[in-house]
Design a protein around this motif. Sequence first.
Motif, mmCIF file in Angstrom:
data_model
loop_
_atom_site.group_PDB
_atom_site.id
_atom_site.type_symbol
_atom_site.label_atom_id
_atom_site.label_comp_id
_atom_site.label_asym_id
_atom_site.label_seq_id
_atom_site.Cartn_x
_atom_site.Cartn_y
_atom_site.Cartn_z
ATOM 1 N N LEU A 94 0.830 -1.190 0.000
ATOM 2 C CA LEU A 94 0.000 0.000 0.000
ATOM 3 C C LEU A 94 0.874 1.253 0.000
ATOM 4 N N ARG A 95 1.893 1.232 0.833
ATOM 5 C CA ARG A 95 2.799 2.377 0.885
ATOM 6 C C ARG A 95 3.557 2.533 -0.441
ATOM 7 N N ASN A 96 3.951 1.423 -1.033
ATOM 8 C CA ASN A 96 4.649 1.491 -2.325
ATOM 9 C C ASN A 96 3.762 2.101 -3.402
ATOM 10 N N LEU A 97 2.473 1.735 -3.420
ATOM 11 C CA LEU A 97 1.541 2.289 -4.387
ATOM 12 C C LEU A 97 1.358 3.784 -4.141
ATOM 13 N N ALA A 98 1.336 4.179 -2.891
ATOM 14 C CA ALA A 98 1.159 5.592 -2.549
ATOM 15 C C ALA A 98 2.384 6.418 -2.942
ATOM 16 N N ILE A 99 3.577 5.898 -2.685
ATOM 17 C CA ILE A 99 4.797 6.659 -2.949
ATOM 18 C C ILE A 99 5.199 6.635 -4.412
ATOM 19 N N GLY A 100 4.983 5.496 -5.077
ATOM 20 C CA GLY A 100 5.296 5.395 -6.479
ATOM 21 C C GLY A 100 6.721 4.952 -6.776
#
Length: 271
Positions: free
Chosen positions: A265-271
């Motif tokens: 989820l954090r990876n998707l948010a940060i990009g």
Amino acid sequence: MKRRNPLLRWSATVWSAAVVSGLALCTPATAAPSYEGADDHYAGSQIEKYEGVAGAPNVEYTASDQVLGHDVSGHQGAVDWTAAAKAGAKFVYVKATEGTGFVNPQFAQQYNGSYQAGITRGSYHFARPDVSDGATQANYFLAHGGGWSKDGKTLPGAVDMEYNPYGETCYGKDPAGMVAWVKSFSDTYRARTGRLPTIYTSTSWWKRCTGNSAALGANPLWLARYNTQIGELPAGWHSQAIWQFADAGSLPGDQNWLNGPLTSLRNLAIG
């Protein structure tokens, strides 16, 4: 030399102007796009209508491999975000806009309230390829809540591609035209934010309206499928980022699983 009667020349000029004016008055004006019922057009509203519901997932997921989230629109009204967080919501997509003429009246409460409750949030745009080009709608979306920031708590904006609630299924576009529309939206959003927008769709709609194009496979996929299994993915994607598996449940709005643990989820948010 025979001279023309100036009165006749004047009469002809007046008559020509009157004819042109009359034609202009008789030419029908282009009707403004309809947004009737737009508050009830949420991610999956038309997919459920056209594809139905064929059961709930028959797999048990835990927080270690799937993250529970949901999506909301003005259809839900004001949301109790503290209760949603306590019920397990970790992320949410909020409808911001539709076409170039509708903004979710509940957007501020839903988008800001979820963030304040510690829920990772993102916004989405209900696409209307029948009213304007993709770039225009991406800009409208960005002007009304569709932005992204690298704070680790904001998901990239999403574009909702599904059955037309106002008429012809594919909004009057052939597959090549539809692919060009989505690419225009995606390219514009990426140029302004640095992120590829998430694409929300169902495999059936994607096949029908894009010819099952693989051209957008680099974008995160938010797949809508109300069934026991995820099933076939649209061409170009090897996995989904998010699976919308139900339209109701313990959380407000539709139910989703992120494909992976909280780090995803954090990876998707940060990009």
